[in-house]
Design a protein around this motif. Sequence first.
Motif, PDB file in Angstrom:
ATOM      1  N   THR A  53       0.820  -1.215   0.000  1.00  0.00           N
ATOM      2  CA  THR A  53       0.000   0.000   0.000  1.00  0.00           C
ATOM      3  C   THR A  53       0.853   1.263   0.000  1.00  0.00           C
ATOM      4  O   THR A  53       0.503   2.248  -0.670  1.00  0.00           O
ATOM      5  CB  THR A  53      -0.954   0.020   1.210  1.00  0.00           C
ATOM      6  N   ALA A 138      -5.639  -4.300  -0.566  1.00  0.00           N
ATOM      7  CA  ALA A 138      -5.970  -3.284   0.437  1.00  0.00           C
ATOM      8  C   ALA A 138      -7.468  -3.253   0.707  1.00  0.00           C
ATOM      9  O   ALA A 138      -7.898  -3.130   1.865  1.00  0.00           O
ATOM     10  CB  ALA A 138      -5.481  -1.916  -0.025  1.00  0.00           C
ATOM     11  N   CYS A 139      -8.285  -3.376  -0.338  1.00  0.00           N
ATOM     12  CA  CYS A 139      -9.746  -3.360  -0.173  1.00  0.00           C
ATOM     13  C   CYS A 139     -10.203  -4.513   0.718  1.00  0.00           C
ATOM     14  O   CYS A 139     -11.042  -4.337   1.608  1.00  0.00           O
ATOM     15  CB  CYS A 139     -10.431  -3.457  -1.533  1.00  0.00           C
ATOM     16  N   SER A 141      -8.442  -6.192   2.961  1.00  0.00           N
ATOM     17  CA  SER A 141      -7.947  -6.073   4.331  1.00  0.00           C
ATOM     18  C   SER A 141      -8.640  -4.955   5.105  1.00  0.00           C
ATOM     19  O   SER A 141      -8.972  -5.117   6.283  1.00  0.00           O
ATOM     20  CB  SER A 141      -6.432  -5.818   4.316  1.00  0.00           C
ATOM     21  N   ILE A 142      -8.856  -3.827   4.450  1.00  0.00           N
ATOM     22  CA  ILE A 142      -9.381  -2.650   5.143  1.00  0.00           C
ATOM     23  C   ILE A 142     -10.902  -2.660   5.254  1.00  0.00           C
ATOM     24  O   ILE A 142     -11.464  -2.326   6.303  1.00  0.00           O
ATOM     25  CB  ILE A 142      -8.908  -1.364   4.427  1.00  0.00           C
ATOM     26  N   LEU A 177      -9.805  -2.528  13.920  1.00  0.00           N
ATOM     27  CA  LEU A 177      -8.896  -1.646  13.203  1.00  0.00           C
ATOM     28  C   LEU A 177      -7.480  -1.701  13.767  1.00  0.00           C
ATOM     29  O   LEU A 177      -6.516  -1.348  13.080  1.00  0.00           O
ATOM     30  CB  LEU A 177      -9.414  -0.201  13.247  1.00  0.00           C
ATOM     31  N   VAL A 182      -5.365  -5.244   9.427  1.00  0.00           N
ATOM     32  CA  VAL A 182      -6.157  -4.075   9.019  1.00  0.00           C
ATOM     33  C   VAL A 182      -5.346  -2.792   9.184  1.00  0.00           C
ATOM     34  O   VAL A 182      -5.332  -1.929   8.306  1.00  0.00           O
ATOM     35  CB  VAL A 182      -7.459  -3.982   9.844  1.00  0.00           C
ATOM     36  N   LEU A 183      -4.664  -2.663  10.330  1.00  0.00           N
ATOM     37  CA  LEU A 183      -3.968  -1.416  10.657  1.00  0.00           C
ATOM     38  C   LEU A 183      -2.822  -1.103   9.703  1.00  0.00           C
ATOM     39  O   LEU A 183      -2.699   0.039   9.234  1.00  0.00           O
ATOM     40  CB  LEU A 183      -3.443  -1.495  12.092  1.00  0.00           C
ATOM     41  N   ILE A 186      -3.761   0.249   6.314  1.00  0.00           N
ATOM     42  CA  ILE A 186      -4.304   1.597   6.488  1.00  0.00           C
ATOM     43  C   ILE A 186      -3.166   2.599   6.630  1.00  0.00           C
ATOM     44  O   ILE A 186      -3.173   3.671   5.998  1.00  0.00           O
ATOM     45  CB  ILE A 186      -5.242   1.658   7.711  1.00  0.00           C
ATOM     46  N   THR A 189      -1.473   3.139   3.334  1.00  0.00           N
ATOM     47  CA  THR A 189      -2.291   3.998   2.471  1.00  0.00           C
ATOM     48  C   THR A 189      -2.172   5.459   2.893  1.00  0.00           C
ATOM     49  O   THR A 189      -2.074   6.355   2.051  1.00  0.00           O
ATOM     50  CB  THR A 189      -3.762   3.559   2.522  1.00  0.00           C
ATOM     51  N   ILE A 190      -2.191   5.695   4.197  1.00  0.00           N
ATOM     52  CA  ILE A 190      -2.063   7.074   4.700  1.00  0.00           C
ATOM     53  C   ILE A 190      -0.716   7.672   4.296  1.00  0.00           C
ATOM     54  O   ILE A 190      -0.643   8.810   3.807  1.00  0.00           O
ATOM     55  CB  ILE A 190      -2.225   7.101   6.234  1.00  0.00           C
TER      56      ILE A 190
END
Length: 317
Positions: A53, A138-139, A141-142, A177, A182-183, A186, A189-190
């Motif tokens: 990501t 990513a989709c 997992s998140i 989260l 999951v974390l 994320i 991506t951030i």
Amino acid sequence: MFHAVLNAIAPIFVVLGLGYFCGYRKIADNKNVAVLNVFVMRFALPTALFTATWHTPMAGFIAKLPLIVILVLAMWILWAFTYYVARKWFNKAPAQAAVYALTISLPNYAALGVPILSETITGASGSDIALNVAISIACGSIFLSPLTLMVLEKETKAEYRKASMGSLIVPLLIKALKNPIVLWPILGTIFSCLGTTMPELLTHALKPLATAAGGGALFLTGLIVSARKLNVNGAVIFGFVLKNLVQPAIAFVIASVLGLPATLLAASVFLIALATGFFGVMFGNGFGVQDEDSEGTLLLSTILFAITMPLFMYFLL
């Protein structure tokens, strides 16, 4: 087409089969796999997701918004329907139903995405294919994994069991989260959306751990499955039909409604049409929840994927 699919799934059969063989012949302990599960689900896979990501540019996420919508909707719809059927028709407990739903609704993007798209999407660059696969991972997992994690937390933890799901949505979502699966994507991506680039030294340092994720997860899945007797029953066949045939049809309908160009429509359908992944079985094992129907569906979906994927290739190529 058939040859391309066989090339994609051959490594899965080899590593999954090796794990099964080691467990069946007692070369490895297939009853106590907690340490290996921790390594795969809390370190190797999160690292791979984090790396993938962060290496995906923000412009890539924006350009692929239609793909994200299709993947998320197709996974959510199937998860909700499968969970309902598992509870009402197959009389599964909520935890088993959640594992079953995740197993069926989450494709094996990580292992099958790149080889399948490379063989089917003509004219697409390697970077664009990698971007599609990274976004799909990513989709899953998140946006999908937290649904199952929330149910597993509620059903397996004494402090949550007696309370209603409505009253626990916020604390359970926060807990889900925080799960590394999951974390970490994320956070990746951030960091990507902030315009930063993953330092080369960090990429190099994490590479061995990220590389071990796919193989480790498949070996562990085979090891877990070897401890149970598999039955191809109604729930397993139903799960295979939903995953390999119905979910790609759902993705096709959504993509058609959105009016996507042929190449992106095909990519979205092919990604959703991949055989089921191992997250459901892995999550269940981590929470002490076993569902033989999920394990049977995983194997049947992977085996018959060599037949169902060419069908979609035939109609869309």
